[in-house]
Design an enzyme around this catalytic site. Sequence first.
Site, PDB file in Angstrom:
ATOM      1  N   GLU A  38       0.746  -1.032   0.401  1.00 17.37           N
ATOM      2  CA  GLU A  38       0.578  -0.021  -0.225  1.00 17.37           C
ATOM      3  C   GLU A  38       1.131   0.895  -0.337  1.00 17.37           C
ATOM      4  O   GLU A  38       0.667   2.043  -0.418  1.00 17.37           O
ATOM      5  CB  GLU A  38      -1.144  -0.352   1.431  1.00 17.37           C
ATOM      6  CG  GLU A  38      -1.929  -1.196   0.891  1.00 17.37           C
ATOM      7  CD  GLU A  38      -2.872  -1.000  -0.145  1.00 17.37           C
ATOM      8  OE1 GLU A  38      -3.120   0.421  -0.376  1.00 17.37           O
ATOM      9  OE2 GLU A  38      -3.559  -1.369  -0.441  1.00 17.37           O
ATOM     10  N   TYR A 121      -6.939   5.782   3.928  1.00 15.21           N
ATOM     11  CA  TYR A 121      -6.245   5.087   3.443  1.00 15.21           C
ATOM     12  C   TYR A 121      -6.117   3.920   3.430  1.00 15.21           C
ATOM     13  O   TYR A 121      -6.502   2.694   3.855  1.00 15.21           O
ATOM     14  CB  TYR A 121      -6.614   5.536   1.771  1.00 15.21           C
ATOM     15  CG  TYR A 121      -6.569   4.553   0.824  1.00 15.21           C
ATOM     16  CD1 TYR A 121      -6.983   4.565   0.794  1.00 15.21           C
ATOM     17  CD2 TYR A 121      -5.178   3.322   0.776  1.00 15.21           C
ATOM     18  CE1 TYR A 121      -6.895   2.840  -0.712  1.00 15.21           C
ATOM     19  CE2 TYR A 121      -5.202   2.810   0.095  1.00 15.21           C
ATOM     20  CZ  TYR A 121      -5.863   2.203  -0.339  1.00 15.21           C
ATOM     21  OH  TYR A 121      -5.244   1.602  -1.693  1.00 15.21           O
ATOM     22  N   ASP A 139     -10.597   4.504  -2.557  1.00 10.38           N
ATOM     23  CA  ASP A 139      -9.097   5.192  -3.265  1.00 10.38           C
ATOM     24  C   ASP A 139      -9.797   5.724  -4.633  1.00 10.38           C
ATOM     25  O   ASP A 139     -11.221   6.478  -4.246  1.00 10.38           O
ATOM     26  CB  ASP A 139      -7.852   4.614  -3.558  1.00 10.38           C
ATOM     27  CG  ASP A 139      -8.323   3.551  -4.777  1.00 10.38           C
ATOM     28  OD1 ASP A 139      -9.464   3.152  -5.662  1.00 10.38           O
ATOM     29  OD2 ASP A 139      -7.660   2.630  -5.639  1.00 10.38           O
ATOM     30  N   CYS A 193     -13.213   1.375 -15.404  1.00 11.20           N
ATOM     31  CA  CYS A 193     -14.032   2.802 -15.092  1.00 11.20           C
ATOM     32  C   CYS A 193     -12.792   4.012 -15.362  1.00 11.20           C
ATOM     33  O   CYS A 193     -12.689   4.128 -14.547  1.00 11.20           O
ATOM     34  CB  CYS A 193     -15.075   2.929 -14.327  1.00 11.20           C
ATOM     35  SG  CYS A 193     -16.271   3.732 -13.550  1.00 11.20           S
ATOM     36  N   CYS A 203     -18.509  -3.135 -19.128  1.00 14.03           N
ATOM     37  CA  CYS A 203     -18.867  -3.050 -17.568  1.00 14.03           C
ATOM     38  C   CYS A 203     -19.825  -3.630 -17.036  1.00 14.03           C
ATOM     39  O   CYS A 203     -20.708  -3.895 -17.380  1.00 14.03           O
ATOM     40  CB  CYS A 203     -19.043  -1.060 -17.300  1.00 14.03           C
ATOM     41  SG  CYS A 203     -19.225  -1.176 -15.822  1.00 14.03           S
ATOM     42  N   CYS A 209     -25.619   2.292 -13.877  1.00 12.04           N
ATOM     43  CA  CYS A 209     -24.832   3.726 -13.766  1.00 12.04           C
ATOM     44  C   CYS A 209     -25.737   4.715 -14.350  1.00 12.04           C
ATOM     45  O   CYS A 209     -26.072   4.651 -15.758  1.00 12.04           O
ATOM     46  CB  CYS A 209     -23.732   3.143 -14.834  1.00 12.04           C
ATOM     47  SG  CYS A 209     -22.092   4.619 -14.968  1.00 12.04           S
TER      48      CYS A 209
END
Length: 290
Positions: A38, A121, A139, A193, A203, A209
């Site tokens: 991370e 985060y 994120d 996306c 998608c 959406c």
Amino acid sequence: MPDLAEVSEWYRSDARDLPWRRADFHRTYAAWGTLVSEFMLQQTPVTRVIPHLDAWLRRWPTPTAMAAASPAEVVTQWANLGYPRRALWLHGAARAVAERHDGVVPRDVIELLALPGIGDYTARAVAVFAYGDRHPVVDTNTRRVLARVIDGTAQPGPPSRRDLETMQRLLPDEDAESALFNAAVMELGAVICTARAPKCEQCPISGSCRWFALGRPIGEDTRRRQAKYEGSDRQARGAVLRMLRQTHGGVALEDVIPDWPDSAQRHRAIDSLIVDGLAEAADGLLSLPR
């Protein structure tokens, strides 16, 4: 709130095979491996991170092993990953884990937040992706998916607590499914996306959406643009660090990138590295931190 269950099913079959997602990675490195990944993935492409992560964890497979290293070793190992202060923050976190938690990365988000260099985060990501706990993880990729699917806007606004609250409402109740859903939405934003060329035809949730239903309006893009690297202070700092990594015992200050075309920028780079703790100046020499 739309039903986004199809994202998890898509992830199960289509997710990229990345080292930190593999069972053997978690068996070998536990939460420490997640924490290191991370740190490295912040503002750095996956393809650049993978070889560095492997080398890093082979050298320092536990927080205790890394805690025993010097700052100079850590900055040198960071190599060209960029934003080298992350190396010092990770070093500080490793030392804190070794000293406060008997060498085991904590599970609790509050305890994770108390470690040096760890923000909201990263703390949530470790708790979710290493320990499988139920927390929203948001994120940039996640925020973009939420903005398009729920708000119908091409790009998200500035980060806010609202993003976490929205993701919290979308999470499945079961811990393991919740962790998988967090990863799935993040992956969807990373590979389908995307910011500039979304693959809506691929998608799994295009039918849910709002942005797609509205005809994909462009709208206003308020994202902050990163300054050009060529000719920047970042490039000068990188050149100084590269020289210091290749030199044992330090470099005479006058010999540090002496031919840099902008002398004022050269001085700024050296001074800022000293302020950030990434370099030390003593007896007319500049060196990596001891």
